[in-house]
Design a protein around this motif. Structure first.
Motif, short mmCIF file in Angstrom:
data_model
loop_
_atom_site.label_atom_id
_atom_site.label_comp_id
_atom_site.label_asym_id
_atom_site.label_seq_id
_atom_site.Cartn_x
_atom_site.Cartn_y
_atom_site.Cartn_z
N LEU A 1 4.31 10.24 2.37
CA LEU A 1 3.87 8.98 1.76
C LEU A 1 4.05 7.84 2.76
O LEU A 1 5.11 7.74 3.40
N VAL A 2 3.04 7.02 2.86
CA VAL A 2 3.06 5.90 3.80
C VAL A 2 3.11 4.60 3.00
O VAL A 2 2.20 4.29 2.23
N PHE A 3 4.21 3.83 3.20
CA PHE A 3 4.39 2.55 2.53
C PHE A 3 4.19 1.44 3.55
O PHE A 3 4.87 1.41 4.60
N SER A 4 3.27 0.50 3.28
CA SER A 4 2.98 -0.55 4.26
C SER A 4 2.62 -1.85 3.56
O SER A 4 2.15 -1.86 2.42
N VAL B 1 0.20 14.43 -5.94
CA VAL B 1 0.84 14.43 -4.62
C VAL B 1 1.22 15.87 -4.28
O VAL B 1 2.05 16.47 -4.97
N PRO B 2 0.65 16.46 -3.24
CA PRO B 2 0.97 17.85 -2.91
C PRO B 2 2.34 17.99 -2.27
O PRO B 2 2.85 17.06 -1.64
N GLN B 3 2.91 19.17 -2.42
CA GLN B 3 4.19 19.45 -1.77
C GLN B 3 4.04 19.36 -0.26
O GLN B 3 3.04 19.77 0.32
N GLY B 4 5.07 18.78 0.38
CA GLY B 4 5.06 18.65 1.83
C GLY B 4 4.27 17.46 2.35
O GLY B 4 4.16 17.28 3.57
N SER C 1 0.83 -1.19 0.00
CA SER C 1 0.00 0.00 0.00
C SER C 1 0.87 1.25 0.00
O SER C 1 1.84 1.35 0.77
N VAL C 2 0.54 2.20 -0.88
CA VAL C 2 1.22 3.50 -0.94
C VAL C 2 0.14 4.57 -0.78
O VAL C 2 -0.71 4.74 -1.65
N MET C 3 0.16 5.28 0.35
CA MET C 3 -0.89 6.24 0.65
C MET C 3 -0.31 7.62 0.95
O MET C 3 0.82 7.74 1.42
N ILE C 4 -1.11 8.65 0.64
CA ILE C 4 -0.79 9.99 1.09
C ILE C 4 -1.37 10.14 2.49
O ILE C 4 -2.58 10.02 2.68
N LYS C 5 -0.51 10.34 3.48
CA LYS C 5 -0.93 10.33 4.88
C LYS C 5 -2.04 11.35 5.13
O LYS C 5 -1.98 12.49 4.67
#
Length: 853
Positions: A83-86, A77-80, A54-58
Motif C-alpha cells: 500500500l502506498v500512502f502519499s 487488497v490481495p495478499q502480499g 492518496s492510498v493506492m495498491i502499488k
C-alpha cells in the motif's frame, strides 16, 4: 452384473458432486481470504487528520483517498500487496499488506520543499533561509518545450523577468530583470555558470540539457555581492554534476519541424495592380491625369507599368478579353523562394554515478538548427565533464571542464577555485567564502581575464525564526577616473520565519510564512568613455525589497510576492561636446532615475485524485521606471526623448486622429492656408495647441516602449503515464511602432485596408505614387497599443510502464510530441507577432524521446 454397475455409479456420482462442491467452497473461501478489505486513518505528526491523502495498491490503479476525518477503506487488497500512502508536502510511505484489517499511518512532513538548496551569490543556501528576491526555474520547467538555448526556455517562467524572442538560429533575445535602471549604461544582467561570472558572451552556447536549475537574483540585497556586474540582476546557472549511486546513462533526442507563418501576406497580383492604379490617381495632376483605380484603361496601364516587360506580359493576361479581368493574371508567392521547412535536431548523451567519496558525470550534446529562412543555420557541439572528490572529512575538491564549439567559432574555458568555511554553534551559523576565478573567451580573437579579489560573505541564522544576510564587496573599474575607480557595495537582508512563532505554530494550514526585507547598493560602470573625464565615477543603484514567501495547505498552494523600489544616482550619460574637441560626446555622471514594481509567483494544485493531478503555476509582474533628473536638473531632454517623470524609453511625436474625410474640408482649409497639403484620405495629425499648424509644439509622449505587465501561466496534467503541458506567455500595456504604411505605389505591398472614395472607413491612408515620399504623416498610424497572450507550447508525453521497460532492458522511457508557437489567444495587433516584433513567426512541432539505462 450391469444392474449392479449402474447401482454403484448412482452411488458414486453424488459422492463426487459433494467433493466438487466442497472444493469450490474451499477455493472461494481461500479467494476471499486472499482478497481482503482494509481500513484505517492517516494523520500527520501532530495527530491531525490528513484530508485527501492518496492510498493506492502499488502497481495498480486501485486506490482511494481519505475523507474529512482522514479515514479510508480499500476493497479487494490481495495478499502480499504494498500500500502506498502519499500526500503533497509529506513523504510517501510504502507498507506491506499481510492480511491486516486496519492500517493506521502517520505521515512525516517532507522538508525538501522548504529546505531546497538554491544558489545565492558564491554559495548555496536553504530556500527557507533565503532573504533576498529569488526565483528558481528547475530542470523540468526548462525542458517543457524544445529550445536551442536556456534563456529562451526561461521565457514566461520567472516573475519580473521579461525575455523577448529571437528566432534567428544561434542568437538570443533580450532579457530584462525588473525593467531598466540606466539610460546610457547597460541594462543586461550578469550570467554566472557554476559560480563563475561570464565576462563576455558564451551563454548561448550552453546545452540546456546540461542545466539542473537557473536561479535569478532580482533585488540589490542578493545581487550586491557581485558588485558592478550584478547591477541589473544576476542569472545563476547550475549545471548537472555526478551523484552517488550506480552508473546511469540517459539519451535525449528531439526533432523539430518549423514553417514561417506570415501574418501579413502581400497583395495578390490583381490587388497590387489596383492599388498601384489608385496611387497614380491620388498623385495625378492636371498635366498628368490618371483615372480612378476602379476605372482602369489599357492606355493608362501601359503608362503605369511600362519598363518591366515581364510584369507587363502578366498584366496583358487581364486585358486579353478587351476589358479588365483581374482573375486572369498570375500570382507569384515570392516568399517561397527564400523560405524552407526549418529542421532542428538535438541529441544529448549523459552518464553519471559515483561512490560516497567520489562522483563524476559526462555529457555530450549536438545541435543542428536549420532556420526557416534559407541561409540560416546554427550548429553546436557540447561536452562537459565533472568530478567531485571528498578527500577528507574537511576537504572536498571539485572541478568542471566545459567546452563548447559552434560554427561561429566560439570557444571558451573557465577555471574556478573557491575556499569556503562554515561553522555552526548552537542556533547560529557563520560562513566565509573566498574566490579566485580565471577564464578565457575566444571568438575569432583571444581574451584572457582574471578576477582575484577575495571577499567575505557573512550569514547569520538567529534563534530559528530570524535569518540575516549581509555582504560587502569592493569593486574597481578601469574605465573610471583615478580616485573613483574603486567603491564599496554593501547589502543587508532580514527574514522572519513567522510560522515558527508560538502564535502561529498551531495554525495547521500554514506550512511556511516568511517575511523578507532587503536593501543593497549596486554599481554600473559599463559604457564607452573615449574621451577621459577626470571626475567620472560609479553609477549607483540603491534598491529596497519587501517580500513574502508562503506555503499553505500542505503545499497545495505556495509562492512568493515581492514589492520593490530603486533609485539610481549619478547616471552615466553622454554629454555633447563642441566639434573642435574631435569627440562628439563625453561620459559624465548626470541625472537620476527610479523604478518600482511587484512580482508574484503562485503555484497550486487545483485537482489531485487517485490517478489524476493538475499542477498550475502563474507568475505575473508589474514595473514602472521613471526619469527623475537629467543634465539640466528637472528639465526635459527633448532631442533624446527623455522626460522628467516619464519612463526611460518612450515614443515621442505627433498623435494621430485617424484619416481626413470629405466632410472635414473646411477644417483642412485652415491648415492648408498655413502651408499644409491635407486632402481626404490623408493621415490627420492632432493639433495639440490649436494654432492650425503642425509643428514641434504639437509633439507629445505617445506611450512606453516596454511592457508594464508580463504574465506566464503553465499547466500540467498527469494521468497514469500520460502528461499534458501547456505554456502561455503574454505582455501588456505598452506601445509599439509598426512603421506605418508608406504606400508610395512602387514596390511590393502587404495586403492592407486602404482608403478609397468607396472605402472611407479604412485603417490606412490612401496610396500616393511618389518616389521621394507620400503622405508625410503616414508613420503616425503605425503606433499601436500592444498586448498579447501567446500559446508558447502544448505537449503530450507518455512514460512507458516500468514493468514493460524492465522487459526490454531499460530503466525508463518517455515519448512526446509538442506544438511550438501555436498562435495567439489574444493580440491587440492582428498583422504582427508581438512576441518577435515582426509580421511573421515560426510555428512547428517536435517529436522527442528520452531513454534511461
Amino acid at each position: 452384473m450391469k444392474e449392479a454397475r449402474r447401482s454403484m455409479q448412482k452411488r458414486v456420482r453424488p459422492m463426487w458432486q459433494r467433493l466438487l462442491l466442497l472444493a469450490l467452497l474451499a477455493l472461494s473461501s481461500t479467494m476471499a481470504f486472499a482478497q481482503s478489505k482494509v481500513s484505517g486513518k492517516v494523520v500527520d505528526a501532530t495527530g491531525e487528520a490528513v484530508i485527501g491523502a492518496s492510498v493506492m495498491i502499488k502497481g495498480t490503479s486501485n486506490g482511494t483517498v481519505t475523507n474529512y476525518d482522514g479515514e479510508y477503506t480499500l476493497q479487494s487488497v490481495p495478499q502480499g500487496a504494498t500500500l502506498v500512502f502519499s500526500y503533497v508536502g509529506y513523504r510517501t510511505q510504502n507498507i506491506a499488506f499481510a492480511g491486516q484489517r486496519q492500517i493506521d499511518v502517520t505521515l512525516e512532513e517532507d522538508k525538501q520543499l522548504l529546505d531546497e538548496v538554491v544558489v545565492v551569490g558564491y554559495g548555496v543556501q536553504r530556500k527557507s533561509d533565503v532573504t533576498g528576491a529569488l526565483t528558481r526555474v528547475n530542470e523540468d520547467q526548462l525542458n517543457t518545450r524544445p529550445v536551442s538555448n536556456a534563456i529562451e526556455a526561461l521565457q514566461g517562467k520567472a516573475a519580473g523577468v521579461d525575455i523577448t524572442t529571437s528566432e534567428r538560429p544561434g542568437t538570443l533575445g533580450s532579457i530584462r530583470i525588473r525593467g531598466n535602471r540606466s539610460i546610457n549604461a547597460s541594462n543586461e544582467p550578469l550570467y554566472v555558470v557554476d559560480g563563475v561570472p561570464l565576462s563576455s558572451g558564451g551563454i548561448e552556447s550552453l546545452n540546456s540539457r546540461d542545466i539542473e536549475a537557473i536561479d535569478i537574483l532580482k533585488d540589490a540585497s542578493s545581487t550586491a555581492i557581485y558588485g558592478s556586474r550584478g547591477a541589473n540582476g544576476v542569472v545563476l546557472i547550475t549545471t548537472k554534476r555526478g551523484k552517488e549511486g550506480k552508473l546511469q546513462l540517459t539519451y535525449t533526442g528531439t526533432m523539430t519541424f518549423e514553417k514561417i507563418v506570415d501574418k501579413s501576406p502581400a497583395f495578390s497580383a490583381s490587388d497590387y495592380i489596383t492599388w498601384r492604379r489608385w496611387a497614380y490617381y491620388n498623385a495625378s495632376t492636371d498635366k498628368s491625369p490618371y483615372p480612378r483605380g476602379d476605372e482602369p484603361t489599357l492606355e493608362n496601364d501601359k503608362k503605369i507599368f511600362s519598363g518591366d516587360d515581364v510584369a507587363w506580359k502578366n498584366i496583358e493576361k487581364g486585358w486579353a478579353s478587351g476589358s479588365w479581368d483581374g482573375s486572369k493574371v498570375t500570382d507569384t508567392d515570392w516568399t517561397d523562394f527564400v523560405t524552407q521547412t526549418g529542421v532542428t535536431h538535438e541529441h544529448t548523451l549523459r552518464a553519471q554515478g559515483g561512490t560516497k567519496d567520489m562522483q563524476a558525470s559526462f555529457s555530450f550534446g549536438y545541435l543542428n538548427n536549420e532556420g526557416t529562412q534559407k541561409g540560416q543555420e546554427y550548429e553546436r557541439y557540447n561536452a562537459a565533464v565533472t568530478a567531485d572528490v571528498q578527500a577528507t572529512k574537511w576537504f572536498k575538491m571539485g572541478g568542471k571542464n566545459y567546452v563548447s564549439r559552434s560554427d561561429d567559432r566560439h570557444f571558451s574555458w573557465t577555471l574556478d577555485n573557491m575556499l569556503m568555511y562554515n561553522r555552526t554553534f548552537g542556533d547560529h551559523a557563520i560562513g566565509l567564502t573566498l574566490l579566485h576565478s580565471a577564464s578565457k573567451y575566444n571568438a575569432e580573437s583571444s581574451r584572457l581575464s582574471e578576477q582575484g579579489n577575495p571577499f567575505p560573505t557573512f550569514l547569520w541564522n538567529n534563534m530559528g525564526t530570524g535569518v540575516d544576510m549581509a555582504s560587502v564587496r569592493r569593486d574597481g573599474s578601469s574605465v573610471l577616473s583615478e580616485g573613483n575607480k574603486w567603491d564599496v557595495f554593501p547589502s543587508l537582508a532580514l527574514g522572519w520565519r513567522m510560522e515558527q512563532e508560538r502564535w502561529l505554530r498551531d495554525v495547521k494550514w500554514i506550512d511556511q510564512l516568511k517575511l523578507r526585507f532587503g536593501v543593497g547598493v549596486t554599481g554600473n560602470s559599463s559604457g564607452s568613455n573615449k574621451l577621459p573625464n577626470k571626475k567620472l565615477s560609479w553609477e549607483k543603484t540603491t534598491q529596497y525589497n519587501i517580500g513574502l514567501d508562503f506555503s499553505l495547505l500542505r503545499g497545495r498552494i505556495n509562492g512568493a510576492f515581492d514589492v520593490y523600489t530603486s533609485k539610481t544616482n549619478d547616471l552615466l550619460l553622454a554629454m555633447s561636446l563642441p566639434s573642435l574637441t574631435g569627440y562628439p560626446a563625453m561620459m559624465d555622471n548626470i541625472g537620476k532615475t527610479k523604478n518600482k514594481g511587484f512580482d508574484l509567483t503562485l503555484n497550486f494544485i487545483p485537482v489531485q485524485l487517485n490517478d489524476f493531478e493538475w499542477n498550475s503555476t502563474i507568475n505575473a509582474a508589474w514595473q514602472k521606471d521613471e526619469i527623475v533628473e537629467l543634465a539640466n536638473g528637472k528639465q526635459d531632454d527633448i532631442n533624446n526623448a527623455w522626460f522628467i517623470g516619464e519612463s526611460i524609453s518612450v515614443y515621442y511625436g505627433f498623435e494621430s486622429a485617424g484619416l481626413w474625410q470629405e466632410g472635414d474640408q473646411a477644417e483642412m482649409d485652415k491648415f492648408n492656408a498655413n502651408g499644409a497639403k491635407f486632402s481626404a484620405g490623408n493621415v490627420r495629425p492632432v493639433d495639440q495647441n490649436g494654432d492650425y499648424k503642425i509643428d514641434a509644439d504639437d509633439r507629445v509622449i505617445l506611450g512606453n516602449r516596454n511592457p508594464r505587465w508580463t504574465l506566464g501561466w503553465s499547466n500540467s496534467f498527469s494521468w497514469k503515464g500520460l502528461e499534458l503541458n501547456i505554456d502561455l506567455f503574454g505582455r501588456f500595456k505598452y506601445k509599439i511602432s509598426t512603421g506605418g504604411e508608406g504606400q508610395l505605389g512602387m514596390y511590393q505591398q502587404r495586403e492592407i485596408d486602404y482608403y478609397t472614395p468607396n472605402n472611407t472607413g479604412a485603417e490606412w491612408q490612401k496610396p500616393i505614387y511618389n518616389q521621394s515620399g507620400g503622405d508625410p504623416y503616414a508613420g503616425l498610424l503605425g503606433f499601436k497599443d500592444a498586448s498579447f497572450i501567446k500559446i508558447r507550447n502544448l505537449s503530450l508525453g507518455y512514460r512507458l510502464d516500468k514493468q514493460l521497460c524492465n522487459k526490454i532492458g531499460i530503466s525508463g522511457a518517455k515519448l512526446y510530441v509538442q506544438g511550438k508557437n501555436l498562435g495567439m489567444l489574444y493580440s491587440s495587433v492582428d498583422f504582427m507577432d508581438l512576441d518577435t516584433g515582426t509580421t511573421f513567426y515560426n510555428r512547428g512541432f517536435t517529436v522527442g524521446l528520452q531513454l534511461d539505462f
